[in-house]
Design a protein around this motif. Structure first.
Motif, PDB file in Angstrom:
ATOM      1  N   UNK A 178       0.828  -1.205   0.000  1.00 19.89           N
ATOM      2  CA  UNK A 178       0.000   0.000   0.000  1.00 19.89           C
ATOM      3  C   UNK A 178       0.864   1.257   0.000  1.00 19.89           C
ATOM      4  N   UNK A 179       1.898   1.292   0.825  1.00 16.34           N
ATOM      5  CA  UNK A 179       2.766   2.475   0.904  1.00 16.34           C
ATOM      6  C   UNK A 179       3.371   2.804  -0.457  1.00 16.34           C
ATOM      7  N   UNK A 182      -0.183   5.359  -7.862  1.00 10.89           N
ATOM      8  CA  UNK A 182      -0.906   4.380  -8.678  1.00 10.89           C
ATOM      9  C   UNK A 182      -2.203   4.003  -7.963  1.00 10.89           C
ATOM     10  N   UNK A 183      -3.175   3.478  -8.688  1.00  7.01           N
ATOM     11  CA  UNK A 183      -4.494   3.217  -8.092  1.00  7.01           C
ATOM     12  C   UNK A 183      -4.419   2.357  -6.830  1.00  7.01           C
ATOM     13  N   UNK A 184      -5.231   2.691  -5.835  1.00  4.71           N
ATOM     14  CA  UNK A 184      -5.180   1.974  -4.557  1.00  4.71           C
ATOM     15  C   UNK A 184      -5.566   0.496  -4.665  1.00  4.71           C
ATOM     16  N   UNK A 185      -6.334   0.148  -5.687  1.00  2.00           N
ATOM     17  CA  UNK A 185      -6.710  -1.276  -5.817  1.00  2.00           C
ATOM     18  C   UNK A 185      -5.575  -2.130  -6.370  1.00  2.00           C
ATOM     19  N   UNK A 186      -4.400  -1.537  -6.550  1.00  2.13           N
ATOM     20  CA  UNK A 186      -3.269  -2.304  -7.085  1.00  2.13           C
ATOM     21  C   UNK A 186      -2.304  -2.764  -5.995  1.00  2.13           C
ATOM     22  N   UNK A 187      -2.704  -2.656  -4.719  1.00  2.00           N
ATOM     23  CA  UNK A 187      -1.823  -3.149  -3.652  1.00  2.00           C
ATOM     24  C   UNK A 187      -2.325  -4.485  -3.101  1.00  2.00           C
ATOM     25  N   UNK A 188      -1.512  -5.106  -2.279  1.00  2.00           N
ATOM     26  CA  UNK A 188      -1.692  -6.496  -1.866  1.00  2.00           C
ATOM     27  C   UNK A 188      -2.699  -6.764  -0.758  1.00  2.00           C
ATOM     28  N   UNK A 189      -3.177  -5.762  -0.054  1.00  2.00           N
ATOM     29  CA  UNK A 189      -3.925  -6.019   1.180  1.00  2.00           C
ATOM     30  C   UNK A 189      -5.116  -6.963   1.025  1.00  2.00           C
ATOM     31  N   UNK A 206       8.255  -2.014  -2.073  1.00  2.00           N
ATOM     32  CA  UNK A 206       8.084  -1.429  -0.752  1.00  2.00           C
ATOM     33  C   UNK A 206       7.979   0.083  -0.853  1.00  2.00           C
ATOM     34  N   UNK A 207       7.277   0.689   0.106  1.00  2.00           N
ATOM     35  CA  UNK A 207       7.302   2.138   0.235  1.00  2.00           C
ATOM     36  C   UNK A 207       8.674   2.562   0.737  1.00  2.00           C
TER      37      UNK A 207
END
Length: 156
Positions: free
Chosen positions: A35-36, A43-50, A107-108
């Motif tokens: 997310x970070x 980039x769009x928030x729906x592209x992270x792993x959570x 990683x952020x």
């Protein structure tokens, strides 16, 4: 510098190591994106792993219980105890470390500076996200196969 794509290893190597090739490479990328990183990269928030990590956690539990039952366990308490022994943060983190998973994750900057993957649940969550992505891409059989190859359910 693990917070940039420049220092990141080719995600295709992860496919070789888990014995699964993604049909939808975007799922693999999503499973390896924190997310970070998405916030910093814009980039769009729906592209992270959570979300994938939450799904992967459930898939791992189902696969392990299936393997324990297939191994002959029939008592609810015995099944629960065996599952708890097989699925815990330390075990999942160890599997992620065996894959060198931290080298493939985006990683952020703060996460990279703090090396967040060296403590706590972070790497376990990354492995869960990877399993969630495999499940969405190839179904339960594919996810269970990856867990077997990683050694999580081989001795269930």
């Amino acid at each position: 510098m693990r917070h940039s794509d420049a220092g990141r290893r080719d995600p295709g190597v992860i496919e070789e190591r888990i014995g699964y090739t993604f049909k939808d490479r975007a799922l693999l990328e999503r499973a390896l994106t924190r997310l970070a990183y998405t916030l910093e990269a814009g980039i769009p928030p729906e592209t992270h792993m959570d979300a994938l990590a939450t799904l992967g956690d459930a898939v791992i539990n189902v696969a392990v219980v299936e393997a324990v039952v297939a191994g002959g366990a029939h008592d609810k308490g015995a099944i629960s105890n065996r599952k708890m022994n097989l699925v815990n943060m330390t075990r999942l983190r160890g599997l992620a470390e065996d894959l060198d998973l931290a080298d493939y994750v985006r990683w952020g900057k703060g996460e990279a500076a703090q090396r967040v993957w060296t403590s706590g649940r972070v790497l376990a969550e990354c492995l869960e996200a990877l399993v969630g992505a495999v499940y969405l891409d190839g179904g339960m059989d594919a996810a269970a196969g990856v867990l077997r190859r990683l050694g999580l359910t081989a001795k269930a």
